[in-house]
Design a protein around this motif. Structure first.
Motif, short mmCIF file in Angstrom:
data_model
loop_
_atom_site.label_atom_id
_atom_site.label_comp_id
_atom_site.label_asym_id
_atom_site.label_seq_id
_atom_site.Cartn_x
_atom_site.Cartn_y
_atom_site.Cartn_z
N LEU A 24 0.84 -1.20 0.00
CA LEU A 24 0.00 0.00 0.00
C LEU A 24 0.88 1.25 0.00
CD1 LEU A 24 -2.85 -0.83 2.56
CD2 LEU A 24 -3.00 -0.80 0.06
N ASP A 28 -2.68 5.28 -1.48
CA ASP A 28 -3.72 4.29 -1.16
C ASP A 28 -4.35 4.59 0.20
OD1 ASP A 28 -3.32 2.79 -3.50
OD2 ASP A 28 -1.70 1.63 -2.57
N GLY A 31 -6.49 7.43 0.02
CA GLY A 31 -7.69 7.03 -0.70
C GLY A 31 -8.71 6.35 0.20
N PHE A 32 -8.21 5.55 1.16
CA PHE A 32 -9.12 4.92 2.13
C PHE A 32 -9.88 5.99 2.91
CE2 PHE A 32 -6.26 0.92 2.57
CZ PHE A 32 -6.88 0.34 1.47
N ASP A 35 -12.44 7.81 0.55
CA ASP A 35 -13.60 6.96 0.31
C ASP A 35 -14.58 7.02 1.48
OD1 ASP A 35 -12.75 6.06 -2.17
OD2 ASP A 35 -11.81 4.25 -1.38
N VAL A 69 -15.33 -0.08 2.93
CA VAL A 69 -14.22 0.37 2.10
C VAL A 69 -13.07 -0.64 2.15
CG1 VAL A 69 -12.42 2.13 1.84
CG2 VAL A 69 -14.80 2.81 2.22
N ARG A 73 -12.09 -2.37 -1.42
CA ARG A 73 -10.80 -2.09 -2.05
C ARG A 73 -9.91 -3.32 -2.11
NH1 ARG A 73 -12.03 1.73 -5.33
NH2 ARG A 73 -12.63 3.70 -4.33
N CYS A 93 -16.94 1.62 -4.10
CA CYS A 93 -15.65 1.03 -4.47
C CYS A 93 -15.73 0.28 -5.79
CB CYS A 93 -15.17 0.08 -3.37
SG CYS A 93 -14.74 0.88 -1.81
N ARG A 94 -16.91 -0.22 -6.15
CA ARG A 94 -17.06 -0.96 -7.41
C ARG A 94 -17.45 -0.04 -8.56
NH1 ARG A 94 -14.24 -5.17 -7.36
NH2 ARG A 94 -15.53 -6.29 -8.87
N TYR A 232 -9.19 -4.49 5.32
CA TYR A 232 -8.57 -4.67 4.01
C TYR A 232 -7.64 -5.88 4.00
CZ TYR A 232 -5.41 -3.78 0.06
OH TYR A 232 -4.64 -3.92 -1.08
N ARG A 236 -8.39 -9.27 1.94
CA ARG A 236 -7.46 -9.61 0.86
C ARG A 236 -6.90 -11.02 1.04
NH1 ARG A 236 -2.21 -5.94 -0.92
NH2 ARG A 236 -1.38 -7.42 -2.45
#
Length: 366
Positions: A24, A28, A31-32, A35, A69, A73, A93-94, A232, A236
């Protein structure tokens, strides 16, 4: 419970899931934050629009921004999401236009966005039904051979979203059975926001929800759902596991619904204000802002820009919601089937005659 970012904004290295954060960038992380701020503003504006009579209903996600989020992500473009009706942050996010969400609750469209365009299914109001759909889709991915190929642009996983109350539904438990025995590439993502409308957790389960997974034969993990980094990383990890062919997993994002279940609900009837105050100190946006500030990854100019962007989003939402045209009553028949259908044609004609009867009465009265 997996936690990487404490409510005080302190970053804690995690021996198992920390590696999923290593790539990250500071962009990024910012961005979190962006969002979460924007979808919170979307949520509060939509709630206000409903109170003004512009929407028929709204299901608030206030307080659940990090959970949505973080997992949103973590998904790859080819992954597919099956939401309930509160996943506005995942929709963001989509790439779903927020106005599509608002139009759905305003009643100016008959479903909203193109699911194939965003790999994000339409909202599902029937509690738990989307989990069955997601499991079937995941089984199809397996049959298509799009799992375990080591091709990062081909291997695919599915995410099924639901709340704590849905875990008591037969549809959800049946999905667990099918996913487990067929080794489907699916991640079950439960946002445990503590309340299934007016029913607290202790009325729904005698054990933590994530522990149920072991009884069906796949792993379960509980993550701090107000920690975007932990959410996240865990999502992931579980998605990579599913894509590689290791089967389903269950994530319980431990969070809190700060607002009402929907705008038709009054939470003061069943929960005390002191409980809400406790969770205010665990706010997902505040803790990330503290971390970004202390670590020097964001400055005051960045935060001001995000607030200005949120204001612009709110203004656009208000303006374009008011400008949405009302659909014609007969449009409800347009997309019942992909091709002409005799029964639909008869229903349309009957409805048209019913509407015209009112016009005749009004003409006589005039």
């Amino acid at each position: 419970m997996i936690q990487i970012l404490t409510p005080e904004g302190e970053f804690i290295e995690h021996p198992q899931y920390g590696r999923f954060l290593e790539d990250l960038t500071d962009d990024d992380l910012r961005g979190f934050y962006r969002d979460q701020v924007l979808i919170r503003r979307l949520d509060t504006e939509a709630t206000a629009l409903q109170r003004q009579g512009q929407l028929g209903l709204w299901a608030s996600m206030l307080g659940q921004e990090a959970a949505q989020v973080g997992c949103g992500r973590a998904m790859r473009p080819q992954d597919y999401a099956f939401p309930g009706y509160r996943e506005h942050g995942v929709a963001w996010c989509r790439g779903v236009d927020p106005l599509e969400l608002v139009a759905l609750f305003r009643g100016t469209n008959k479903g909203g966005w193109d699911p194939a365009e965003h790999n994000f299914h339409l909202f599902t109001i029937v509690i738990g039904n989307q989990v069955l759909l997601a499991t079937g889709y995941a089984m199809g991915i397996l049959l298509d051979g799009d799992v375990g190929t080591d091709d990062p642009e081909r291997d695919t996983a599915v995410m099924a979203f639901f709340g704590d109350g849905a875990t008591a539904q037969g549809d959800v438990n049946e999905s667990f059975v099918f996913a487990a025995v067929h080794n489907a590439p699916i991640v079950f993502f439960c946002q445990n926001n503590q309340w299934a409308i007016s029913e607290p957790n202790w009325r729904q389960t005698a054990i933590p929800l994530y522990k149920r997974a072991s009884g069906f034969g796949f792993p379960g993990v509980q993550v701090d759902g107000n920690d975007v980094l932990a959410t996240y990383a865990v999502t992931r990890a579980m998605l990579e596991r599913a894509r590689s062919g290791e089967g389903p997993a269950f994530i319980e994002a431990f969070t809190y619904r700060m607002g009402a279940h929907t705008t038709s609900d009054d939470p003061t009837k069943y929960r005390v204000s002191a409980e809400v105050e406790v969770w205010k100190h665990r706010d997902p946006i505040a803790r990330l802002k503290v971390y970004l500030s202390r670590s020097g990854k964001a400055d005051s100019a960045f935060f001001a820009d995000v607030e200005a962007e949120a204001d612009a989003l709110a203004e656009k939402l208000r303006r374009e919601t008011h400008a949405m045209p009302d659909p014609t009553p007969e449009s409800m028949f347009d997309h019942a089937y992909s091709e002409p259908h005799a029964q639909v044609d008869r229903d349309r004609a009957e409805f048209r005659a019913y509407q015209e009867a009112f016009a005749d009465v009004e003409g006589e009265q005039a």
